[in-house]
Motif scaffolding. Structure first.
Motif: not given
Length: 292
Positions: A1-26
């Protein structure tokens, strides 16, 4: 199975984006409440993880607000960690996922966001949310969800929280919400107390349909459901009058919450067993609690 480098990068970036939205809202909720005390702000700490040989094994951001106008303690953590699983973690994963070959190639990569909010006002419900992606050479999976934990339950608040979760799940098929709700009811249950820790929500684990894009979209919508499900409840309850009786109920309920996280929560166990920053792993614990 490939190491899915692009998918990992996108997932990690999404979690950071969600974190930023929540911190701003709180922080926006802190500003909106008003009062003589300064509005709460998150303290940001970088976390690091090292492998047994001392090499870099990832890390993340721990964002914690303490003593705010609205939030007594809230943490919004993200992490991206990697390395090799220990013997116990290998065995647990092989057993749960039915994998072969973990001992021969125990590499892993994991990224996610984890949030727990404990409120000043006892009428305002505590809440938990996390979403994550996990990869090994033998497969990849998504997991997570959110659940509401009021010490004083209001039926309309529970109904709103669940309706928003259902709306976001239904975008991916109307069969998902009830399954994830039932899963949450089973997962967030405290056997030694013979009760749930709150009023439920949604939860899934080991999610892999074989279509990474579809599964990633699903986990994103589970994350997107959080703010519209939770923020209106906080806005409604954060100024509601309360006294010593209500505060006592809140502290006792927090004791229940702490018991669950220390005894049963898989994320707590995984974080400690894989050497992640203990303060980040135990961020979920309330600042004050009591037992009767």
């Amino acid at each position: 199975m490939s190491d899915m480098l692009n998918e990992k990068t996108r997932a990690s970036a999404w979690f950071r984006e969600l974190r930023n939205e929540i911190v701003t809202a709180f922080e926006g909720l802190e500003d909106a409440f008003g009062g003589d005390e300064p509005a709460g702000r998150f303290e940001i700490t970088e976390t690091t993880r090292q492998s047994d040989d001392g090499s870099d094994a990832g890390g993340g951001l721990m964002s914690v607000m303490r003593g705010g106008r609205v939030f007594e303690k809230v943490g919004v953590n993200i992490s991206t960690v990697y390395g090799t699983l220990g013997i116990r973690a290998q065995a647990a994963m092989a057993a749960r996922k039915g994998l072969e070959g973990m001992a021969e190639d125990p590499r892993f990569w994991a990224a996610g966001i984890s949030l727990v909010a404990h409120m000043q006002n006892p009428h305002s419900p505590a809440v938990h949310m996390n979403t994550r992606m996990f990869w090994t050479p033998h497969g990849w999976w998504f997991g997570g969800g959110s659940d509401l934990n009021p010490c004083i339950e209001y039926a309309e608040d529970t109904a709103h929280f669940h309706s928003v979760q259902k709306e976001h799940c239904d975008k991916h098929g109307t069969e998902h919400y009830q399954r994830l709700k039932d899963w949450a009811d089973e997962y967030f249950y405290i056997p030694h107390r013979n009760r749930a820790r709150g009023v439920g929500g949604i939860f899934l684990d080991d999610h892999n349909t074989g279509d990474w894009e579809a599964d990633f979209g699903f986990i994103q919508d589970i994350g997107r459901a959080f703010l519209p499900a939770f923020v209106p409840l906080t806005e409604k309850r954060m100024a509601q009058p309360w006294g010593e009786v209500e505060k006592d109920k809140q502290l006792v309920h927090r004791g229940l919450y702490a018991e669950y996280n220390l005894v049963y929560d898989r994320g707590t166990k995984f974080g400690l067993e894989t050497g992640h920053d203990a303060n980040a792993v135990l961020m979920s614990l309330p600042p004050m609690a009591k037992w009767v």
